[in-house]
Scaffold this motif. Structure first.
Motif, PDB file in Angstrom:
ATOM      1  N   THR A  50      41.530  38.689  45.042  1.00 26.97           N
ATOM      2  CA  THR A  50      42.858  39.035  44.540  1.00 26.97           C
ATOM      3  C   THR A  50      42.892  40.505  44.126  1.00 26.97           C
ATOM      4  O   THR A  50      43.877  41.211  44.378  1.00 26.97           O
ATOM      5  CB  THR A  50      43.232  38.114  43.354  1.00 26.97           C
ATOM      6  OG1 THR A  50      43.052  36.766  43.784  1.00 26.97           O
ATOM      7  CG2 THR A  50      44.663  38.314  42.916  1.00 26.97           C
TER       8      THR A  50
ATOM      9  N   ASP B 108      46.837  34.054  41.358  1.00 22.46           N
ATOM     10  CA  ASP B 108      46.689  35.008  40.247  1.00 22.46           C
ATOM     11  C   ASP B 108      47.441  36.317  40.467  1.00 22.46           C
ATOM     12  O   ASP B 108      47.348  37.215  39.631  1.00 22.46           O
ATOM     13  CB  ASP B 108      45.206  35.395  40.079  1.00 22.46           C
ATOM     14  CG  ASP B 108      44.360  34.219  39.676  1.00 22.46           C
ATOM     15  OD1 ASP B 108      44.876  33.366  38.943  1.00 22.46           O
ATOM     16  OD2 ASP B 108      43.186  34.164  40.101  1.00 22.46           O
TER      17      ASP B 108
ATOM     18  N   ASP C 179      47.003  37.272  49.847  1.00 18.19           N
ATOM     19  CA  ASP C 179      45.816  36.878  49.080  1.00 18.19           C
ATOM     20  C   ASP C 179      45.620  35.376  49.312  1.00 18.19           C
ATOM     21  O   ASP C 179      46.597  34.632  49.392  1.00 18.19           O
ATOM     22  CB  ASP C 179      46.062  37.157  47.587  1.00 18.19           C
ATOM     23  CG  ASP C 179      44.876  36.736  46.727  1.00 18.19           C
ATOM     24  OD1 ASP C 179      43.730  36.836  47.212  1.00 18.19           O
ATOM     25  OD2 ASP C 179      45.099  36.315  45.574  1.00 18.19           O
TER      26      ASP C 179
HETATM   27 MG   LIG Z   1      41.983  35.114  43.623  1.00 17.28          MG
END
Ligand SMILES: [Mg+2]
Ligand SMILES: Nc1ncnc2c1ncn2[C@@H]1O[C@H](COP(=O)(O)OP(=O)(O)OP(=O)(O)O)[C@@H](O)[C@H]1O
Length: 431
Positions: free
Chosen positions: A172, A203, A286
């Motif tokens: 991320t 996230d 992501d």
């Molecule tokens: Mg992640």
């Protein structure tokens, strides 16, 4: 493949009663035909080669050649076959290996009829989509496919999917900072969006300190009306200039994106990516570290995959497995690039050794203590805050590398379709 054809299924299980039970369950689905039943891994591979089934139901525990080895062989020799692993509860270690070997999905024994049938239909759709994605580059009707190429969208943004088979290695961080650094490099004339493809525990919103009012779940329920206005209302802007398509606020809300296993989730995500390609120049995705159906879709759809590792033996082992899988999925070598995060961490392994075992890295990102603190407190990505520091410079370097790779891909795509595409199509169709 014909729209009215039946889904051809091969069952591989050493226990005669299980084979018979599965066959009986499938006899209730009129769109499914059991074309063969094999009692061993070896026989399964042989029958897959001869029968070209769309779907193989593969028991994981087989005497002699086990289900994982048989899966590997079938994926290699009959790439159109989608494999669903059957196992008893608690074999999660095996399961990861099976998915890495190329299995599409798994079922716990004994599956209910509904589960079995919906899983078969779903993986069959994945297989069809795989063939259809290659088919449009072939000019006229391809014998046996009967499918028309999809319309080409006006602006075709490029997708960069950031993936790591290991959790917590900085996927991320790389995705978010790449998006921000890319936007800074390109200026406001070009548009960058980040998609949180970790649908259950994403996230991206937290890292960018965004208050999520809308998420991908809001888009998924309205994919049929997807246009510029709808996208604007669902995307969250970040002060850096990028837009973010955030993960749903609760893990269970991911169901509305992923669907009920009927293949709808796959179609929905594909439409969303198509819509983003029409609107943005660069789409950074992501992902979570699990190779599930939607992670695979983000990998399949990518123009470039960034494989993130840290210089540790388990990361390298998993990356190796992933590269082998990518090969079996037919990804060209230049679709992948290696990112070594925490590159200055002393692990006893030299970066050259790692690169020799895997591939040369597109960037080495050093560890930076302040990076995490900045993110956690203020949502300011490292790429902007730390531009003068080694970690900031690493992201500038990564942007340059990514742009270079993507522009090569673009010019290749603009040239006449290479003959190799025909060969790849043939491989997928088994002709
Ligand atoms: Mg992640
Ligand atoms: N180069 C780096 N320097 C300092 N901290 C870093 C660096 N890379 C990642 N981190 C920190 O490590 C933690 C994990 O990173 P991140 O969340 O990006 O990993 P991930 O692979 O996405 O994890 P997950 O599997 O949970 O999605 C974060 O707190 C992040 O700030």
């Amino acid at each position: 493949m014909d729209q009215t054809e039946k889904i051809r299924v091969l069952i591989v299980d050493d226990i005669a009663e299980t084979r018979e039970n599965l066959r009986k369950l499938l006899s209730f689905a009129r769109d499914i035909e059991v074309v063969g039943m094999a009692a061993s891994g070896e026989e399964g591979v042989k029958m897959a080669r001869e029968l070209h089934p769309h779907v193989v139901i593969m028991d994981i525990n087989l005497p002699g050649m086990d289900g994982i080895t048989a899966t590997e062989q079938i994926v290699r020799e009959v790439p159109t076959a989608q494999i669903v692993i059957l196992s008893v509860q608690g074999e999660t270690g095996y399961m990861r290996r099976a998915m890495a070997a190329g299995a599409r999905d798994f079922l716990v024994k004994p599956p209910s009829g509904d589960e079995l049938i919906s899983t078969i239909r779903r993986v069959y759709e994945i297989g069809r989509a795989q063939v259809a994605r290659i088919a449009p580059t072939i000019p006229a009707a391809v014998p046996g496919t009967g499918r028309l190429p999809p319309p080409v969208p006006a602006r075709r943004g490029q997708v960069v999917t950031v993936f790591s088979p290991k959790g917590g290695v900085g996927c991320t961080t790389v995705a978010v900072n790449l998006a921000v650094a890319l936007q800074a490099r390109l200026g406001s004339g070009q548009k960058v969006v980040i998609v949180d493809g970790s649908l259950q525990f994403g996230d991206v919103g937290v890292m960018l300190n965004l208050q999520p009012s809308r998420s991908i779940a809001d888009l998924a329920v309205r994919v049929d009306e997807l246009d510029s206005d709808l996208l604007t209302s669902v995307l969250t802007p970040h002060p850096s200039g990028i837009k973010a398509l955030l993960a749903p606020p609760h893990p269970e809300a991911a169901d509305s994106v992923i669907g009920d296993g009927s293949g709808d989730g796959h179609r929905r995500l594909q439409r969303i990516l198509e819509g983003l390609r029409a609107e943005f120049d660069y789409i950074i995705v992501d992902t979570c570290s699990i190779l599930n159906e939607w992670t695979l879709l983000f990998l399949d759809e990518a123009d470039l995959i960034l494989l993130v590792i840290t210089p540790l033996i388990p990361d390298i082992k998993d990356a190796r497995l992933f590269l082998d899988l990518a090969d079996r999925l037919g990804y060209p070598k230049d679709k992948l690039a290696l990112v070594i995060n925490h590159s200055d961490r002393r692990t006893g392994l030299r970066l050259e050794q790692i690169e020799r075992a895997l591939m040369p890295a597109i960037v080495h990102i050093p560890y930076d203590e302040r990076a995490g603190i900045n993110e956690a407190n203020r949502g300011i990505p490292i790429a902007t805050e730390e531009a003068g520091r080694p970690i900031g410079q690493a992201f500038v370097h990564l942007v340059a590398g990514v742009l270079e790779r993507l522009s090569q891909k673009k010019s290749e795509a603009e040239e006449a379709p290479p003959p190799e595409v025909t060969q790849r199509l043939g491989r997928f169709l088994g002709i």
